[in-house]
Design a protein around this motif. Structure first.
Motif, PDB file in Angstrom:
ATOM      1  N   LYS A  93     -17.278  19.070  33.599  1.00 16.23           N
ATOM      2  CA  LYS A  93     -16.457  20.172  33.088  1.00 16.23           C
ATOM      3  C   LYS A  93     -17.252  20.958  32.053  1.00 16.23           C
ATOM      4  O   LYS A  93     -18.027  20.395  31.286  1.00 16.23           O
ATOM      5  CB  LYS A  93     -15.178  19.615  32.453  1.00 16.23           C
ATOM      6  N   GLU A  94     -17.029  22.266  32.019  1.00 13.91           N
ATOM      7  CA  GLU A  94     -17.718  23.117  31.056  1.00 13.91           C
ATOM      8  C   GLU A  94     -16.916  23.162  29.761  1.00 13.91           C
ATOM      9  O   GLU A  94     -15.689  23.141  29.770  1.00 13.91           O
ATOM     10  CB  GLU A  94     -17.900  24.520  31.638  1.00 13.91           C
ATOM     11  N   THR A  95     -17.647  23.227  28.656  1.00 10.02           N
ATOM     12  CA  THR A  95     -17.031  23.206  27.330  1.00 10.02           C
ATOM     13  C   THR A  95     -17.058  24.593  26.711  1.00 10.02           C
ATOM     14  O   THR A  95     -18.105  25.252  26.682  1.00 10.02           O
ATOM     15  CB  THR A  95     -17.770  22.221  26.403  1.00 10.02           C
ATOM     16  N   ILE A  96     -15.908  25.030  26.227  1.00 11.87           N
ATOM     17  CA  ILE A  96     -15.793  26.350  25.611  1.00 11.87           C
ATOM     18  C   ILE A  96     -15.320  26.189  24.170  1.00 11.87           C
ATOM     19  O   ILE A  96     -14.364  25.466  23.892  1.00 11.87           O
ATOM     20  CB  ILE A  96     -14.813  27.242  26.402  1.00 11.87           C
ATOM     21  N   LEU A 149      -7.335  27.805  29.126  1.00 12.30           N
ATOM     22  CA  LEU A 149      -8.629  27.243  29.539  1.00 12.30           C
ATOM     23  C   LEU A 149      -8.483  25.800  30.011  1.00 12.30           C
ATOM     24  O   LEU A 149      -9.086  25.407  31.017  1.00 12.30           O
ATOM     25  CB  LEU A 149      -9.620  27.324  28.371  1.00 12.30           C
ATOM     26  N   GLU A 150      -7.702  25.019  29.294  1.00 13.51           N
ATOM     27  CA  GLU A 150      -7.500  23.623  29.696  1.00 13.51           C
ATOM     28  C   GLU A 150      -6.777  23.526  31.031  1.00 13.51           C
ATOM     29  O   GLU A 150      -7.104  22.664  31.859  1.00 13.51           O
ATOM     30  CB  GLU A 150      -6.735  22.879  28.598  1.00 13.51           C
ATOM     31  N   ASP A 171      -7.146  25.506  33.364  1.00 10.84           N
ATOM     32  CA  ASP A 171      -8.113  25.898  34.390  1.00 10.84           C
ATOM     33  C   ASP A 171      -9.258  24.884  34.499  1.00 10.84           C
ATOM     34  O   ASP A 171     -10.222  25.118  35.230  1.00 10.84           O
ATOM     35  CB  ASP A 171      -8.682  27.277  34.088  1.00 10.84           C
ATOM     36  N   TYR A 197     -11.216  23.531  31.884  1.00 13.40           N
ATOM     37  CA  TYR A 197     -12.288  23.539  30.889  1.00 13.40           C
ATOM     38  C   TYR A 197     -11.975  22.570  29.742  1.00 13.40           C
ATOM     39  O   TYR A 197     -10.817  22.288  29.451  1.00 13.40           O
ATOM     40  CB  TYR A 197     -12.470  24.944  30.304  1.00 13.40           C
ATOM     41  N   VAL A 257     -11.967  22.292  25.812  1.00 15.94           N
ATOM     42  CA  VAL A 257     -11.843  23.288  24.746  1.00 15.94           C
ATOM     43  C   VAL A 257     -12.053  22.638  23.382  1.00 15.94           C
ATOM     44  O   VAL A 257     -11.471  21.594  23.070  1.00 15.94           O
ATOM     45  CB  VAL A 257     -10.459  23.971  24.787  1.00 15.94           C
ATOM     46  N   ASP A 259     -20.871  25.437  26.396  1.00 19.91           N
ATOM     47  CA  ASP A 259     -21.332  26.301  27.486  1.00 19.91           C
ATOM     48  C   ASP A 259     -21.022  27.771  27.253  1.00 19.91           C
ATOM     49  O   ASP A 259     -21.717  28.651  27.769  1.00 19.91           O
ATOM     50  CB  ASP A 259     -20.693  25.858  28.804  1.00 19.91           C
ATOM     51  N   LYS A 316     -15.416  33.318  33.435  1.00 16.24           N
ATOM     52  CA  LYS A 316     -16.005  32.844  34.689  1.00 16.24           C
ATOM     53  C   LYS A 316     -17.207  33.696  35.091  1.00 16.24           C
ATOM     54  O   LYS A 316     -18.213  33.180  35.577  1.00 16.24           O
ATOM     55  CB  LYS A 316     -14.951  32.838  35.791  1.00 16.24           C
ATOM     56  N   LEU A 353     -20.159  32.772  32.787  1.00 14.66           N
ATOM     57  CA  LEU A 353     -20.706  31.459  33.126  1.00 14.66           C
ATOM     58  C   LEU A 353     -21.511  31.516  34.418  1.00 14.66           C
ATOM     59  O   LEU A 353     -22.561  30.873  34.532  1.00 14.66           O
ATOM     60  CB  LEU A 353     -19.583  30.429  33.232  1.00 14.66           C
TER      61      LEU A 353
END
Length: 231
Positions: free
Chosen positions: A3-6, A23-24, A26, A28, A30, A49, A115, A118
């Motif tokens: 998972k990508e971290t924002i 975001l969570e 979807d 990601y 957070v 990320d 998106k 990224l």
């Protein structure tokens, strides 16, 4: 797939929570910070990320925070601001932000931009540069290790300064660099306001790598702001 971290940086808790929920949902991860100082501390401890960064914050505002992040980080940064004015956008983008969104915003639009950034970041970092030191932009090839530049497989002779300017813009595609920022990065010295050195160097680079320097494909001018190479 990991998972990508924002990182969401905003002094408004409601906005942090709202963005975090979208975001969570979807998929990601957070991390939230309430100001720039806290955000810089997060970046020391976590791999991030992408960063969503509010412009108007007390203490260290988003512009200053962005400048500090860009000293050693190159992940995408999307700036948010209640001031939906051109100057805010220009300031944000010239200090290293990749995109800009005015408040109030549609969370779905923010998600779409996240998106997009990224995807762009992955594409730029999934090149052969890491393995072979090569950057390719259409038919322009930059060899970092040998300091060679080729256009349509033909060698282009650049001076050391010209090469460093081209490399700076190529490594940061989509980001607008002011003449002052280019000078400070390449010459590692303070910029004199009346100095037209960068303009002269950009003109010479274009004469060498552009088929038609008057309508450049690679190094674009953002009038009143600076220069960039499109992503």
């Amino acid at each position: 797939m990991d998972k990508e971290t924002i990182l969401v940086v905003d002094d408004d808790k409601e906005i942090r929570d709202l963005v975090g929920i979208f975001l969570e949902n979807d998929g990601y991860i957070v991390i939230k910070a309430m100001n720039g100082i806290e955000a810089l501390e997060v970046l020391k401890k976590h791999n991030v990320d992408l960063i969503i960064l509010d412009v108007m914050m007390s203490g260290m505002d988003g512009i200053e925070t962005c400048i500090n992040i860009r000293k050693n980080k190159n992940m995408p940064i999307i700036m948010l601001s209640a001031k939906n004015e051109d100057m805010d956008k220009i300031m944000g983008l010239t200090t290293g932000a990749d995109d800009y969104l005015g408040k109030p915003f549609n969370p779905l639009e923010l998600l779409a931009r996240i998106k997009s950034q990224l995807r762009r970041y992955k594409k730029l970092n999934n090149t052969e540069e890491k393995k072979e030191g090569i950057i390719e932009i259409d038919d322009l090839l930059i060899d970092i290790n040998t300091h060679q530049v080729k256009l349509d497989n033909k060698n282009i002779k650049l001076t050391a300064r010209e090469f460093e300017i081209l490399l700076l813009l190529a490594r940061n595609r989509g980001i607008v660099f002011s003449a002052e920022k280019i000078y400070e990065e390449v010459w590692n010295n303070d910029f004199l306001e009346s100095d037209n050195t960068i303009m002269v160097h950009i003109r010479k680079i274009r004469e060498k790598i552009e088929y038609n320097p008057r309508t450049p494909r690679f190094i674009k001018t953002v009038w009143g702001v600076g220069y960039k190479i499109e992503s």
